[in-house]
Design a protein around this motif. Structure first.
Motif, PDB file in Angstrom:
ATOM      1  N   SER A 110       0.820  -1.214   0.000  1.00 12.85           N
ATOM      2  CA  SER A 110       0.000   0.000   0.000  1.00 12.85           C
ATOM      3  C   SER A 110       0.855   1.266   0.000  1.00 12.85           C
ATOM      4  O   SER A 110       0.463   2.285  -0.579  1.00 12.85           O
ATOM      5  CB  SER A 110      -0.953   0.002   1.202  1.00 12.85           C
ATOM      6  N   ALA A 111       2.012   1.219   0.646  1.00 10.42           N
ATOM      7  CA  ALA A 111       2.887   2.394   0.669  1.00 10.42           C
ATOM      8  C   ALA A 111       3.377   2.725  -0.742  1.00 10.42           C
ATOM      9  O   ALA A 111       3.468   3.903  -1.118  1.00 10.42           O
ATOM     10  CB  ALA A 111       4.070   2.162   1.607  1.00 10.42           C
ATOM     11  N   GLU A 112       3.691   1.708  -1.528  1.00 12.32           N
ATOM     12  CA  GLU A 112       4.137   1.928  -2.905  1.00 12.32           C
ATOM     13  C   GLU A 112       3.001   2.492  -3.763  1.00 12.32           C
ATOM     14  O   GLU A 112       3.218   3.366  -4.611  1.00 12.32           O
ATOM     15  CB  GLU A 112       4.650   0.629  -3.514  1.00 12.32           C
ATOM     16  N   VAL A 113       1.774   1.982  -3.537  1.00 11.97           N
ATOM     17  CA  VAL A 113       0.614   2.502  -4.270  1.00 11.97           C
ATOM     18  C   VAL A 113       0.423   3.978  -3.962  1.00 11.97           C
ATOM     19  O   VAL A 113       0.189   4.804  -4.858  1.00 11.97           O
ATOM     20  CB  VAL A 113      -0.655   1.704  -3.911  1.00 11.97           C
ATOM     21  N   ALA A 114       0.537   4.343  -2.675  1.00 13.28           N
ATOM     22  CA  ALA A 114       0.369   5.740  -2.272  1.00 13.28           C
ATOM     23  C   ALA A 114       1.465   6.612  -2.876  1.00 13.28           C
ATOM     24  O   ALA A 114       1.201   7.732  -3.339  1.00 13.28           O
ATOM     25  CB  ALA A 114       0.369   5.843  -0.753  1.00 13.28           C
ATOM     26  N   ALA A 115       2.709   6.117  -2.862  1.00 17.64           N
ATOM     27  CA  ALA A 115       3.816   6.894  -3.418  1.00 17.64           C
ATOM     28  C   ALA A 115       3.625   7.112  -4.917  1.00 17.64           C
ATOM     29  O   ALA A 115       3.917   8.195  -5.443  1.00 17.64           O
ATOM     30  CB  ALA A 115       5.140   6.191  -3.147  1.00 17.64           C
ATOM     31  N   THR A 116       3.128   6.097  -5.622  1.00 15.20           N
ATOM     32  CA  THR A 116       2.866   6.231  -7.059  1.00 15.20           C
ATOM     33  C   THR A 116       1.780   7.262  -7.316  1.00 15.20           C
ATOM     34  O   THR A 116       1.886   8.097  -8.226  1.00 15.20           O
ATOM     35  CB  THR A 116       2.445   4.875  -7.654  1.00 15.20           C
ATOM     36  N   ALA A 117       0.723   7.244  -6.498  1.00 11.65           N
ATOM     37  CA  ALA A 117      -0.345   8.230  -6.645  1.00 11.65           C
ATOM     38  C   ALA A 117       0.194   9.638  -6.424  1.00 11.65           C
ATOM     39  O   ALA A 117      -0.160  10.581  -7.144  1.00 11.65           O
ATOM     40  CB  ALA A 117      -1.481   7.925  -5.663  1.00 11.65           C
ATOM     41  N   ALA A 118       1.062   9.801  -5.424  1.00 10.32           N
ATOM     42  CA  ALA A 118       1.645  11.114  -5.156  1.00 10.32           C
ATOM     43  C   ALA A 118       2.499  11.589  -6.324  1.00 10.32           C
ATOM     44  O   ALA A 118       2.460  12.762  -6.708  1.00 10.32           O
ATOM     45  CB  ALA A 118       2.465  11.058  -3.871  1.00 10.32           C
ATOM     46  N   ALA A 119       3.269  10.667  -6.903  1.00  7.23           N
ATOM     47  CA  ALA A 119       4.117  11.032  -8.041  1.00  7.23           C
ATOM     48  C   ALA A 119       3.269  11.451  -9.244  1.00  7.23           C
ATOM     49  O   ALA A 119       3.593  12.413  -9.949  1.00  7.23           O
ATOM     50  CB  ALA A 119       5.021   9.859  -8.402  1.00  7.23           C
ATOM     51  N   ARG A 120       2.160  10.738  -9.474  1.00  4.53           N
ATOM     52  CA  ARG A 120       1.291  11.095 -10.593  1.00  4.53           C
ATOM     53  C   ARG A 120       0.616  12.449 -10.367  1.00  4.53           C
ATOM     54  O   ARG A 120       0.440  13.237 -11.304  1.00  4.53           O
ATOM     55  CB  ARG A 120       0.241  10.003 -10.791  1.00  4.53           C
ATOM     56  N   ALA A 121       0.234  12.715  -9.120  1.00  3.48           N
ATOM     57  CA  ALA A 121      -0.349  14.009  -8.814  1.00  3.48           C
ATOM     58  C   ALA A 121       0.650  15.125  -9.103  1.00  3.48           C
ATOM     59  O   ALA A 121       0.294  16.187  -9.639  1.00  3.48           O
ATOM     60  CB  ALA A 121      -0.795  14.049  -7.355  1.00  3.48           C
ATOM     61  N   SER A 122       1.912  14.884  -8.755  1.00  5.85           N
ATOM     62  CA  SER A 122       2.950  15.868  -9.025  1.00  5.85           C
ATOM     63  C   SER A 122       3.113  16.090 -10.525  1.00  5.85           C
ATOM     64  O   SER A 122       3.262  17.219 -10.991  1.00  5.85           O
ATOM     65  CB  SER A 122       4.264  15.414  -8.400  1.00  5.85           C
ATOM     66  N   GLU A 123       3.054  15.012 -11.300  1.00 10.15           N
ATOM     67  CA  GLU A 123       3.138  15.115 -12.756  1.00 10.15           C
ATOM     68  C   GLU A 123       1.987  15.942 -13.316  1.00 10.15           C
ATOM     69  O   GLU A 123       2.147  16.676 -14.297  1.00 10.15           O
ATOM     70  CB  GLU A 123       3.111  13.725 -13.390  1.00 10.15           C
ATOM     71  N   LEU A 124       0.824  15.819 -12.691  1.00 10.77           N
ATOM     72  CA  LEU A 124      -0.354  16.542 -13.173  1.00 10.77           C
ATOM     73  C   LEU A 124      -0.316  18.019 -12.813  1.00 10.77           C
ATOM     74  O   LEU A 124      -1.078  18.806 -13.365  1.00 10.77           O
ATOM     75  CB  LEU A 124      -1.628  15.901 -12.602  1.00 10.77           C
ATOM     76  N   GLY A 125       0.545  18.405 -11.854  1.00 12.60           N
ATOM     77  CA  GLY A 125       0.726  19.822 -11.573  1.00 12.60           C
ATOM     78  C   GLY A 125       0.236  20.301 -10.233  1.00 12.60           C
ATOM     79  O   GLY A 125       0.089  21.518 -10.034  1.00 12.60           O
ATOM     80  N   ARG A 165       0.733  14.905  -0.551  1.00 15.66           N
ATOM     81  CA  ARG A 165       1.119  14.437   0.777  1.00 15.66           C
ATOM     82  C   ARG A 165       0.488  13.063   1.050  1.00 15.66           C
ATOM     83  O   ARG A 165      -0.731  12.883   0.922  1.00 15.66           O
ATOM     84  CB  ARG A 165       0.651  15.435   1.837  1.00 15.66           C
ATOM     85  N   VAL A 166       1.314  12.103   1.433  1.00 16.14           N
ATOM     86  CA  VAL A 166       0.832  10.772   1.810  1.00 16.14           C
ATOM     87  C   VAL A 166       0.569  10.749   3.309  1.00 16.14           C
ATOM     88  O   VAL A 166       1.418  11.152   4.109  1.00 16.14           O
ATOM     89  CB  VAL A 166       1.847   9.682   1.430  1.00 16.14           C
ATOM     90  N   LEU A 167      -0.614  10.267   3.695  1.00 11.54           N
ATOM     91  CA  LEU A 167      -1.056  10.254   5.085  1.00 11.54           C
ATOM     92  C   LEU A 167      -1.265   8.815   5.549  1.00 11.54           C
ATOM     93  O   LEU A 167      -2.319   8.222   5.301  1.00 11.54           O
ATOM     94  CB  LEU A 167      -2.373  11.037   5.227  1.00 11.54           C
ATOM     95  N   PRO A 168      -0.279   8.216   6.226  1.00 10.75           N
ATOM     96  CA  PRO A 168      -0.485   6.856   6.754  1.00 10.75           C
ATOM     97  C   PRO A 168      -1.458   6.895   7.932  1.00 10.75           C
ATOM     98  O   PRO A 168      -1.404   7.807   8.771  1.00 10.75           O
ATOM     99  CB  PRO A 168       0.916   6.441   7.217  1.00 10.75           C
ATOM    100  N   VAL A 169      -2.368   5.913   8.004  1.00 12.78           N
ATOM    101  CA  VAL A 169      -3.346   5.867   9.095  1.00 12.78           C
ATOM    102  C   VAL A 169      -3.414   4.451   9.661  1.00 12.78           C
ATOM    103  O   VAL A 169      -3.022   3.476   9.018  1.00 12.78           O
ATOM    104  CB  VAL A 169      -4.755   6.300   8.634  1.00 12.78           C
ATOM    105  N   GLN A 170      -3.946   4.356  10.882  1.00  7.69           N
ATOM    106  CA  GLN A 170      -4.228   3.078  11.522  1.00  7.69           C
ATOM    107  C   GLN A 170      -5.730   2.842  11.453  1.00  7.69           C
ATOM    108  O   GLN A 170      -6.515   3.683  11.887  1.00  7.69           O
ATOM    109  CB  GLN A 170      -3.770   3.093  12.987  1.00  7.69           C
ATOM    110  N   VAL A 171      -6.129   1.710  10.896  1.00  4.76           N
ATOM    111  CA  VAL A 171      -7.550   1.388  10.753  1.00  4.76           C
ATOM    112  C   VAL A 171      -7.972   0.517  11.925  1.00  4.76           C
ATOM    113  O   VAL A 171      -7.626  -0.663  12.001  1.00  4.76           O
ATOM    114  CB  VAL A 171      -7.827   0.665   9.420  1.00  4.76           C
TER     115      VAL A 171
END
Length: 330
Positions: free
Chosen positions: A76-91, A96-102
Motif C-alpha cells: 500500500s505504501a508503494e501505491v500511495a507513493a505512485t499516486a503522489a508522483a502522478r499528482a505531481s506530474e499533473l501539476g 502528501r501521503v497520510l499513513p493511518v491506523q484502521v
C-alpha cells in the motif's frame, strides 16, 4: 511524505482535450463557481480520483493532493507513493501521503472510512476537500439506503457540498473517469477491495445495478441520482422549518410545543434536538421511538440512544410533559 515539498511547478503541464476529461473539467468548473476557495483533492490513485485531480489542476490554482495509506494491503505504501508522483506530474503544488491506523468498531470498511476522513480533515487546512464520488456511487448509496429502510435522509444520498467535503462528479458516470485516464495516458490503480463480493457495495455495483438496468431498460443509475437530488431539495425545506421550532441546545423539550406539528416536521425537530443533547447518531427506528413519547404516550419508559459513556447509555425520557436526555443510571 511530501512530493514535492511546497514547490509549485513553473508551468502547468498541458492537459489533453479529449471529451471525457473535458466533461470532468466542466463538472469541476461548475462546482468551483458555486463554492470558490482553496481546494485539495483526496487521491487514491484509482480512475475516479486520478481524473478528478487532473481536472481540478486544470481549473483551479494551488491544488494539493492528499493520499491516505490505510495500510490494509501489501504494497500500500508503494501505491500511495505512485499516486503522489502522478499528482505531481499533473501539476499539484504538493502531494502528501497520510499513513493511518484502521481500528474501531463497525467492520473494516467503516473503520477505514473513519480513519480516512479524520486524516483528510486534519491535513486540509482551510481548503475544501474534493472527493471523487460519481453518479454511479450516488446510485449505489441510494440503493443501500433503500435496503436499510432508514428514511428519506438516507435515500437522499450524498450532497455536492457537505463542508468541508466537495463532490463535483456526482453527475459524471464512472465510465467517463476511466476514459479520462486513457486520454491522460495514465493507468489507474485497481483496488482489489472493489471486486470483493464480501462488500455489499461491490455486489450492488457488479450484480444488482446491472440487473436493474437490464430489467428496467437502462437509465436506472441516473434515475436514482435524480431521486436523491429531489429528496435533498425537499429535505432542505423541511429541515429549515424544523430549525425554527426549537432553539439548538434547549435542555428540555416541551411536548406541547411540538405535538401538533406535522409528523415530518416533528421528527426533524426531535432529531435536531437529540443530536444537540449529545446523541452521537440516530436511526429512523430510534427517532420513531422517541416520537412515540410525544404522539403515542401511554406512560412507557425511556428510549435508549447511542452516546453517553462506556458504562451508561443515553436515554430520552418523558416526565411532567417534557422530554429530557440523560444517562440511563441517573
Amino acid at each position: 511524505m511530501l512530493l514535492p515539498e511546497g514547490v509549485e511547478p513553473a508551468e502547468r503541464p498541458k492537459m489533453p482535450e479529449g471529451p471525457a476529461l473535458l466533461e470532468i473539467r466542466h463538472a469541476v468548473r461548475g462546482w468551483l463557481a458555486v463554492h470558490p476557495g482553496p481546494v485539495a483533492v483526496a487521491l487514491s490513485g484509482g480512475a475516479d480520483s486520478l481524473a478528478l485531480t487532473a481536472a481540478t489542476v486544470a481549473e483551479a490554482s494551488n491544488v494539493r493532493a492528499l493520499i491516505v495509506d490505510h495500510g490494509l494491503q501489501s504494497g500500500s505504501a508503494e501505491v500511495a507513493a505512485t499516486a503522489a508522483a502522478r499528482a505531481s506530474e499533473l501539476g499539484v503544488v504538493d502531494a502528501r501521503v497520510l499513513p493511518v491506523q484502521v481500528t474501531g468498531s463497525g467492520g473494516t470498511e467503516a473503520a477505514a472510512r473513519r480513519a480516512r476522513y479524520d486524516a483528510l480533515d486534519r491535513e486540509r487546512g482551510d481548503a475544501s476537500v474534493l472527493v471523487a464520488h460519481t453518479l454511479d456511487d450516488q446510485a449505489e448509496t441510494v440503493l443501500l439506503g433503500l435496503g436499510r429502510g432508514s428514511g428519506p435522509r438516507s435515500i437522499a444520498g450524498m450532497a455536492s457540498f457537505d463542508a468541508p467535503w466537495g463532490r463535483p462528479l456526482l453527475g459524471v458516470r464512472r465510465s467517463v473517469t476511466r476514459a479520462a485516464c486513457v486520454e491522460l495516458g495514465m493507468e489507474p490503480f485497481e483496488d482489489p477491495h472493489n471486486g470483493d463480493p464480501d462488500f455489499t457495495r461491490v455486489r450492488l455495483r457488479h450484480e444488482v445495478l446491472p440487473l436493474l438496468e437490464d430489467v428496467l431498460g437502462g437509465g436506472v443509475a441516473a434515475a436514482l441520482a435524480r431521486t436523491a437530488e429531489q429528496l435533498r431539495e425537499d429535505g432542505r425545506v423541511l429541515d429549515a422549518m424544523a430549525e425554527s421550532v426549537v432553539a439548538l441546545g434547549t435542555p428540555e423539550l416541551e411536548v406541547s410545543s411540538i405535538d401538533s406539528l406535522d409528523t415530518a416536521i416533528r421528527r426533524r425537530v426531535l432529531r435536531r434536538w437529540l443530536l444537540g443533547r449529545g446523541v452521537t447518531s440516530l436511526t429512523d427506528r430510534q427517532i420513531r421511538a422517541v416520537d412515540a413519547l410525544v404522539g403515542r404516550w401511554t406512560g412507557q419508559g425511556g428510549v435508549a440512544l447511542p452516546g453517553g459513556t462506556p458504562d451508561a447509555r443515553l436515554v430520552c425520557s418523558r416526565r411532567h410533559g417534557r422530554l429530557s436526555v440523560g444517562l440511563e443510571n441517573e
